[in-house]
Scaffold this motif. Sequence first.
Motif, mmCIF file in Angstrom:
data_model
loop_
_atom_site.group_PDB
_atom_site.id
_atom_site.type_symbol
_atom_site.label_atom_id
_atom_site.label_comp_id
_atom_site.label_asym_id
_atom_site.label_seq_id
_atom_site.Cartn_x
_atom_site.Cartn_y
_atom_site.Cartn_z
ATOM 1 N N ARG A 189 -10.106 17.100 -28.035
ATOM 2 C CA ARG A 189 -11.497 17.500 -28.237
ATOM 3 C C ARG A 189 -11.696 18.890 -27.643
ATOM 4 N NH1 ARG A 189 -15.044 14.060 -23.762
ATOM 5 N NH2 ARG A 189 -14.516 15.406 -21.986
ATOM 6 N N GLY A 190 -12.872 19.406 -27.847
ATOM 7 C CA GLY A 190 -13.250 20.672 -27.242
ATOM 8 C C GLY A 190 -14.322 20.427 -26.196
ATOM 9 N N ASN A 191 -14.587 21.453 -25.399
ATOM 10 C CA ASN A 191 -15.630 21.351 -24.384
ATOM 11 C C ASN A 191 -16.295 22.711 -24.206
ATOM 12 O OD1 ASN A 191 -16.783 19.389 -22.397
ATOM 13 N ND2 ASN A 191 -16.355 21.107 -21.033
ATOM 14 N N TYR A 192 -17.619 22.675 -24.065
ATOM 15 C CA TYR A 192 -18.420 23.864 -23.806
ATOM 16 C C TYR A 192 -18.884 23.773 -22.352
ATOM 17 C CZ TYR A 192 -18.938 23.585 -28.930
ATOM 18 O OH TYR A 192 -18.714 23.494 -30.273
ATOM 19 N N SER A 220 -10.772 8.686 -22.822
ATOM 20 C CA SER A 220 -11.882 8.673 -21.871
ATOM 21 C C SER A 220 -11.683 9.658 -20.728
ATOM 22 C CB SER A 220 -12.122 7.262 -21.323
ATOM 23 O OG SER A 220 -11.013 6.827 -20.583
ATOM 24 N N SER A 221 -10.467 9.877 -20.298
ATOM 25 C CA SER A 221 -10.175 10.810 -19.204
ATOM 26 C C SER A 221 -9.589 12.084 -19.794
ATOM 27 C CB SER A 221 -9.177 10.190 -18.226
ATOM 28 O OG SER A 221 -9.696 9.001 -17.697
ATOM 29 N N PHE A 222 -10.448 13.064 -20.061
ATOM 30 C CA PHE A 222 -10.018 14.312 -20.679
ATOM 31 C C PHE A 222 -9.758 15.382 -19.623
ATOM 32 C CE2 PHE A 222 -11.771 12.186 -24.310
ATOM 33 C CZ PHE A 222 -11.027 12.661 -25.376
ATOM 34 N N ALA A 223 -8.806 16.248 -19.913
ATOM 35 C CA ALA A 223 -8.480 17.357 -19.014
ATOM 36 C C ALA A 223 -8.308 18.624 -19.843
ATOM 37 C CB ALA A 223 -7.197 17.058 -18.247
ATOM 38 N N GLN A 241 -9.215 20.300 -24.773
ATOM 39 C CA GLN A 241 -8.923 19.203 -23.861
ATOM 40 C C GLN A 241 -8.106 18.131 -24.560
ATOM 41 O OE1 GLN A 241 -12.893 17.949 -22.582
ATOM 42 N NE2 GLN A 241 -12.759 19.304 -20.809
ATOM 43 N N ASP A 242 -7.332 17.374 -23.767
ATOM 44 C CA ASP A 242 -6.616 16.221 -24.323
ATOM 45 C C ASP A 242 -6.731 15.034 -23.382
ATOM 46 O OD1 ASP A 242 -4.736 16.675 -22.302
ATOM 47 O OD2 ASP A 242 -3.054 16.958 -23.649
ATOM 48 N N SER A 243 -6.367 13.856 -23.908
ATOM 49 C CA SER A 243 -6.477 12.609 -23.159
ATOM 50 C C SER A 243 -5.473 11.600 -23.714
ATOM 51 C CB SER A 243 -7.889 12.037 -23.289
ATOM 52 O OG SER A 243 -7.975 10.722 -22.795
ATOM 53 N N ALA A 244 -4.970 10.749 -22.861
ATOM 54 C CA ALA A 244 -4.086 9.668 -23.304
ATOM 55 C C ALA A 244 -4.882 8.441 -23.726
ATOM 56 C CB ALA A 244 -3.110 9.295 -22.189
ATOM 57 N N ASP A 245 -6.118 8.295 -23.195
ATOM 58 C CA ASP A 245 -6.878 7.062 -23.404
ATOM 59 C C ASP A 245 -8.251 7.255 -24.050
ATOM 60 O OD1 ASP A 245 -8.297 8.262 -21.355
ATOM 61 O OD2 ASP A 245 -7.808 6.734 -19.864
#
Length: 147
Positions: free
Chosen positions: A110-113, A75-78, A69-73
């Motif tokens: 980051r990563g996400n499970y 807090s809002s990850f996609a 995942q990535d985010s510009a801020d």
Amino acid sequence: MAIIDKFLELSLEQVVTTTAATTNVIDAGATKSASLGRDIGAGTQLYLAYSVNTAATAGGAATVTFALQDSADNSSFADVITTVAVPVASLVAGATYYLPLPPGMRRYIRGNYTVATGPLLTGKFNASIVDGASFIKSQPDGLTKVV
């Protein structure tokens, strides 16, 4: 064998029983031009490597999907890229899953499970950005197969 940098470690022996983000986030820093994005590891393919530290178990047919995942801020990850849903029977100690980092990612990584048909009863996972990945799997007869 992957080269692991402690500063690029997203989770270490993270207990995962339900859907969760990795414990750490990487700040790739500001760019001179936001429209250009980032080319992390220019010239070298980097991967987000997920490995199973302690085998996962579940009361039923749970699955885990691993995501980059990535985010510009911060807090809002996609999701940028994900694996297929991996069945709990395949989440054995030592199993490793790789996601290539594409160019142009946003600042925070980051990563996400994602646990589906869960929860998991047990399972510990590691996640790191690595330089190099091994796609060779040992076969029962001692031969190797490149996948």
